[in-house]
Design an enzyme around this catalytic site. Structure first.
Site, mmCIF file in Angstrom:
data_model
loop_
_atom_site.group_PDB
_atom_site.id
_atom_site.type_symbol
_atom_site.label_atom_id
_atom_site.label_comp_id
_atom_site.label_asym_id
_atom_site.label_seq_id
_atom_site.Cartn_x
_atom_site.Cartn_y
_atom_site.Cartn_z
ATOM 1 N N ARG A 183 7.165 12.141 -3.229
ATOM 2 C CA ARG A 183 6.363 10.955 -2.929
ATOM 3 C C ARG A 183 6.973 9.741 -3.582
ATOM 4 N NH1 ARG A 183 5.206 9.644 -7.466
ATOM 5 N NH2 ARG A 183 4.293 7.711 -6.666
ATOM 6 N N GLY A 184 6.433 8.582 -3.227
ATOM 7 C CA GLY A 184 6.988 7.350 -3.774
ATOM 8 C C GLY A 184 7.900 6.720 -2.745
ATOM 9 N N GLN A 205 -2.216 9.911 -8.973
ATOM 10 C CA GLN A 205 -0.801 9.721 -9.331
ATOM 11 C C GLN A 205 -0.685 9.080 -10.722
ATOM 12 O OE1 GLN A 205 -2.077 9.112 -6.282
ATOM 13 N NE2 GLN A 205 -0.523 9.160 -4.661
ATOM 14 N N ARG A 228 5.868 9.939 7.198
ATOM 15 C CA ARG A 228 4.742 9.145 6.670
ATOM 16 C C ARG A 228 4.922 7.718 7.181
ATOM 17 N NH1 ARG A 228 3.474 9.449 0.397
ATOM 18 N NH2 ARG A 228 1.420 8.667 1.034
ATOM 19 N N ASN A 260 0.345 -1.157 -0.647
ATOM 20 C CA ASN A 260 0.546 -0.293 -1.804
ATOM 21 C C ASN A 260 -0.625 0.667 -1.891
ATOM 22 O OD1 ASN A 260 2.292 0.375 -4.099
ATOM 23 N ND2 ASN A 260 0.590 -0.315 -5.357
ATOM 24 N N LYS A 261 -0.544 1.591 -2.844
ATOM 25 C CA LYS A 261 -1.605 2.596 -2.987
ATOM 26 C C LYS A 261 -2.979 1.965 -2.964
ATOM 27 C CE LYS A 261 -1.001 5.923 -3.018
ATOM 28 N NZ LYS A 261 -0.908 6.576 -1.711
ATOM 29 N N ASP A 316 4.854 -0.197 -0.947
ATOM 30 C CA ASP A 316 5.370 0.714 0.077
ATOM 31 C C ASP A 316 5.970 -0.052 1.241
ATOM 32 O OD1 ASP A 316 3.069 2.198 -1.444
ATOM 33 O OD2 ASP A 316 4.391 3.724 -0.605
#
Ligand SMILES: CSC[C@H]1O[C@H](OP(=O)(O)O)[C@H](O)[C@@H]1O
Length: 348
Positions: A49-50, A187, A87, A238-239, A228
């Site tokens: 991830r990331g 996370q 994704r 972003n998250k 992201d």
């Protein structure tokens, strides 16, 4: 491809290994990745991830398949397209796959391993450049709040926002970090705490809903987050939870920085409205799972809203810390993101 080593991915003697981030911090287990299906599953289950790491991992897998000399050009093209769709939000994956496809079509299969290695080494260098540009922004005795995970578990280098924090810490500055646990997949609580401990950086874990209180009490000197996808006008995804952090920081006059490499900028996306937001499974919100198994605390079939990301408008951002420099709102409003990328010969 030569042997490559990073915190959460390794290419050793012709085998691609991935650190299973779903099991961290209590279990460090490495998974052998041998196929496109393996990599897609690892990405979709956030074992890998990331934003930057996802792109590099997919590139290494493609380079590995090409090096095996058992795939046709058409099969590798299809593999790249399948990986590209693993994704939808983090644009690094698309940018990296496009770089690999360009090499495949203009130079040939035998050049894919070399391109994968170049992308790996580029990310290491981009993280270092970001850290050097960002570290001066953090004064001594700073309390920094960060969200999700943006370190060596999200890149193949020192990270983005955490890379800046780590550089300031390494320069001898007294930096303390408030770590948002980052529901629903934790996370921050699992991965950023693991990284803070590894680098011996003072930190305090908080629930996401405690950030505004800390800002109101004047305990946060700056907020640093990753990204992201950054649109051409500076809006960024972003998250999930980042937008509310930005609103609270704006209200409490706390500087708010987004930190990313140029591979996260999507100049073809005019603004945040164009960024696709991944919706994830209800089970992630209805309970929690990890190395211990899983527990579900909601009634059966509870309806859930689970966007993995949200979009923060540029007008809430104090600065964009990229590998090419630190940019203000007026810089970004004048189109500097696109110009900076092109002036450095970086084309997306
Ligand atoms: C280096 S920024 C990484 C970026 O990716 C994370 O998302 P996920 O954990 O779902 O891959 C988060 O949005 C971070 O800010």
């Amino acid at each position: 491809m030569h042997n490559l080593q990073a915190t959460s991915i390794r290419y050793l003697d012709g085998q691609l290994w991935v650190l299973d981030q779903h099991q961290l911090p209590h279990q460090e287990s490495w998974l052998l990745c041998q196929s496109v299906d393996d990599m897609v599953n690892m990405i979709q289950h956030l074992q890998v991830r990331g934003a930057p790491l996802i792109g590099i991992a997919a590139s290494l897998l493609l380079g590995h398949l090409a090096a095996s000399q058992s795939y046709t050009l058409e099969q590798l093209r299809e593999a790249a397209e399948t990986l590209r769709a693993a994704r939808p939000t983090a644009v690094n994956l698309m940018n990296n796959m496009d770089s690999m496809l360009a090499v495949l079509h203009t130079q040939g299969i035998e050049y894919l391993p070399q391109e994968a290695e170049r992308l790996f080494n580029e990310d290491v260098a981009l993280c270092n450049a970001i850290a050097q540009h960002g570290a001066p922004l953090l004064g001594n005795n700073s309390n920094v709040l960060t969200h999700c995970n943006t370190g060596s578990l999200a890149t193949v280098g020192v990270g983005t926002a955490i890379g800046v924090i780590q550089a300031a810490h390494a320069q001898g500055k007294n930096i303390h970090v408030y770590v948002d646990e980052t529901r629903p997949l934790l996370q921050g609580g699992r991965l950023t705490t693991w990284e803070m401990k590894k680098h011996d950086i003072p930190h305090t874990l908080i629930c996401d809903n405690m950030a505004a209180l800390l800002m109101r009490e004047g305990k946060v000197d700056a907020v640093l987050v990753g990204a992201d996808r950054i649109a051409a006008n500076g809006d960024f995804a972003n998250k999930v939870g980042t937008y509310s952090l930005a609103v609270n920081a704006h209200y409490h006059h706390v500087p708010f920085y987004v930190v990313a490499p140029y591979t996260t900028v999507d100049t073809e996306c005019p603004d945040g409205n164009g960024i696709p937001i991944e919706e994830r499974a209800a089970a992630e919100v209805q309970g929690v799972s990890g190395h211990f198994g899983s527990v579900n605390w909601s009634p059966e079939e509870t309806p859930v809203f689970n966007p993995a990301f949200d979009v923060t408008p540029a007008n809430l951002v104090t600065g964009w810390i990229l590998d090419t420099g630190v940019y203000t709102q007026s810089d970004v409003a004048s189109g500097v993101l696109k110009a900076a990328l092109q002036s450095d010969g970086k084309t997306l």
